[in-house]
Design a protein around this motif. Structure first.
Motif, PDB file in Angstrom:
ATOM      1  N   ILE A 249       0.736  -0.277  -0.012  1.00 61.75           N
ATOM      2  CA  ILE A 249       1.576  -0.819  -1.077  1.00 61.75           C
ATOM      3  C   ILE A 249       1.249  -0.134  -2.392  1.00 61.75           C
ATOM      4  N   GLY A 250       2.240  -0.072  -3.286  1.00 61.12           N
ATOM      5  CA  GLY A 250       2.030   0.425  -4.632  1.00 61.12           C
ATOM      6  C   GLY A 250       2.450   1.869  -4.827  1.00 61.12           C
ATOM      7  N   VAL A 251       2.329   2.321  -6.094  1.00 63.47           N
ATOM      8  CA  VAL A 251       2.669   3.686  -6.485  1.00 63.47           C
ATOM      9  C   VAL A 251       1.519   4.254  -7.306  1.00 63.47           C
ATOM     10  N   PRO A 252       0.771   5.254  -6.780  1.00 62.75           N
ATOM     11  CA  PRO A 252       0.817   5.682  -5.376  1.00 62.75           C
ATOM     12  C   PRO A 252       0.272   4.588  -4.462  1.00 62.75           C
TER      13      PRO A 252
ATOM     14  N   GLY B 272       5.079  15.887   5.391  1.00 60.78           N
ATOM     15  CA  GLY B 272       3.901  16.300   6.144  1.00 60.78           C
ATOM     16  C   GLY B 272       2.901  15.204   6.431  1.00 60.78           C
ATOM     17  N   LEU B 273       3.184  13.979   6.044  1.00 56.97           N
ATOM     18  CA  LEU B 273       2.213  12.895   6.218  1.00 56.97           C
ATOM     19  C   LEU B 273       2.466  12.111   7.501  1.00 56.97           C
ATOM     20  N   SER B 274       1.451  11.328   7.887  1.00 45.52           N
ATOM     21  CA  SER B 274       1.530  10.479   9.071  1.00 45.52           C
ATOM     22  C   SER B 274       1.292   9.024   8.686  1.00 45.52           C
ATOM     23  N   VAL B 275       2.026   8.130   9.352  1.00 43.10           N
ATOM     24  CA  VAL B 275       1.791   6.691   9.218  1.00 43.10           C
ATOM     25  C   VAL B 275       1.441   6.174  10.598  1.00 43.10           C
ATOM     26  N   GLY B 276       0.253   5.589  10.730  1.00 46.48           N
ATOM     27  CA  GLY B 276      -0.225   5.131  12.022  1.00 46.48           C
ATOM     28  C   GLY B 276       0.536   3.931  12.540  1.00 46.48           C
ATOM     29  N   GLY B 277       0.319   3.624  13.811  1.00 49.41           N
ATOM     30  CA  GLY B 277       1.015   2.535  14.464  1.00 49.41           C
ATOM     31  C   GLY B 277       0.628   1.173  13.946  1.00 49.41           C
ATOM     32  N   ASN B 278       1.528   0.216  14.123  1.00 49.87           N
ATOM     33  CA  ASN B 278       1.296  -1.179  13.735  1.00 49.87           C
ATOM     34  C   ASN B 278       0.987  -1.318  12.246  1.00 49.87           C
ATOM     35  N   SER B 279       1.648  -0.493  11.450  1.00 48.15           N
ATOM     36  CA  SER B 279       1.414  -0.502  10.010  1.00 48.15           C
ATOM     37  C   SER B 279       2.651  -0.945   9.265  1.00 48.15           C
ATOM     38  N   ILE B 280       2.455  -1.267   7.985  1.00 46.53           N
ATOM     39  CA  ILE B 280       3.534  -1.632   7.079  1.00 46.53           C
ATOM     40  C   ILE B 280       3.418  -0.764   5.836  1.00 46.53           C
ATOM     41  N   VAL B 281       4.521  -0.154   5.443  1.00 39.46           N
ATOM     42  CA  VAL B 281       4.616   0.488   4.133  1.00 39.46           C
ATOM     43  C   VAL B 281       5.514  -0.418   3.299  1.00 39.46           C
ATOM     44  N   GLY B 282       4.957  -0.983   2.235  1.00 37.18           N
ATOM     45  CA  GLY B 282       5.673  -1.979   1.462  1.00 37.18           C
ATOM     46  C   GLY B 282       6.861  -1.422   0.704  1.00 37.18           C
ATOM     47  N   ALA B 283       7.749  -2.319   0.301  1.00 39.49           N
ATOM     48  CA  ALA B 283       8.946  -1.936  -0.447  1.00 39.49           C
ATOM     49  C   ALA B 283       8.558  -1.198  -1.722  1.00 39.49           C
ATOM     50  N   GLY B 284       9.210  -0.059  -1.973  1.00 40.65           N
ATOM     51  CA  GLY B 284       9.002   0.708  -3.195  1.00 40.65           C
ATOM     52  C   GLY B 284       7.730   1.523  -3.234  1.00 40.65           C
ATOM     53  N   ALA B 285       6.934   1.491  -2.183  1.00 41.25           N
ATOM     54  CA  ALA B 285       5.678   2.244  -2.176  1.00 41.25           C
ATOM     55  C   ALA B 285       5.946   3.747  -2.117  1.00 41.25           C
ATOM     56  N   THR B 286       5.040   4.526  -2.701  1.00 41.43           N
ATOM     57  CA  THR B 286       5.075   5.987  -2.600  1.00 41.43           C
ATOM     58  C   THR B 286       3.809   6.442  -1.895  1.00 41.43           C
ATOM     59  N   VAL B 287       3.984   6.932  -0.679  1.00 38.52           N
ATOM     60  CA  VAL B 287       2.839   7.315   0.154  1.00 38.52           C
ATOM     61  C   VAL B 287       2.546   8.791  -0.076  1.00 38.52           C
TER      62      VAL B 287
END
Length: 228
Positions: free
Chosen positions: A209-212, A183-198
């Motif tokens: 980045i990170g958990v959470p 149900g979440l959104s990630v905006g444009g021109n963004s990066i979700v880092g390796a292993g991150a929990t959004v």
């Protein structure tokens, strides 16, 4: 130059734009499996080698000649999503001339929609009602659950999981092993880092980045390499 025929199926000629790791991987897939395409060669402004293309094309490659041939199709194999976007705009190839390729060991639900020039890699999963935009790449073992919407020029890295009804906007990079809760959104021109929990929405031009995951602002025009 004419397309080959295999039985009653017309085999299309494919030019891969980009000679990096992703391009060479796509070449191997097209040559190993019967996907309806015959690899014709690479188109890359940094690596131009003789005999890059068959059927009389020689380096430096004649892009205008390729585009004029209706039997030639293209796919962008450029890992950096910003560069992928820039090259696509610079070349101006019509969307109907881009190939969409699904690895035979991927699962794509029959109700899912894949945009022009997109690639779904081995063991990736795209579940029901999902919409994938143009020039988007889903790499090995990535999972896009039900009714998600991924826009154009997006990269979903290996083992990343979108848990359902997730929305990813243009030119966004999802790192390896990242998880985005449903149900979440990630905006444009963004990066979700390796292993991150959004666990909450990510604004445009963000680095999560990170958990959470915690979000950090990226300046407009700031490159992915600079952010990482």
């Amino acid at each position: 130059m004419k397309s080959l025929q295999q039985g009653d199926i017309k085999v299309k000629n494919l030019v891969i734009i980009g000679y990096g790791s992703q391009g060479r991987m796509l070449k191997n897939v097209v040559e190993q499996f019967d996907l309806g395409y015959r690899f014709l060669g690479f188109l890359d402004d940094k690596v131009l080698k003789p005999k890059t293309l068959h059927d009389g094309f020689e380096a430096p490659l004649s892009y205008s000649r390729l585009l004029a041939n209706e039997d030639v199709y293209f796919i962008l194999a450029i890992g950096n999503v910003e560069a992928r976007f820039v090259v696509e705009k610079r070349l101006g190839i019509p969307s109907n001339r881009y190939a969409t390729i699904v690895h035979p060991r991927a699962y794509v639900d029959k109700t899912a929609e894949l945009g022009a020039g997109s690639y779904v890699s081995a063991h990736a999963t795209v579940m029901h009602g999902t919409k994938i935009g143009n020039h988007t790449t889903l790499l090995s073992n990535s999972v896009v659950e039900y009714e998600s919407t991924i826009s154009s020029f997006v990269n979903i890295s290996p083992n990343a999981t979108l848990c359902g009804n997730v929305r990813i906007q243009d030119r966004t990079f999802i790192g390896a092993g990242a998880t985005i809760i449903q149900g979440l959104s990630v905006g444009g021109n963004s990066i979700v880092g390796a292993g991150a929990t959004v666990i909450k929405d990510v604004p445009s031009y963000s680095l999560a980045i990170g958990v959470p995951a915690t979000c950090h602002s990226r300046k407009k025009g700031h490159s992915f390499i600079q952010s990482l």
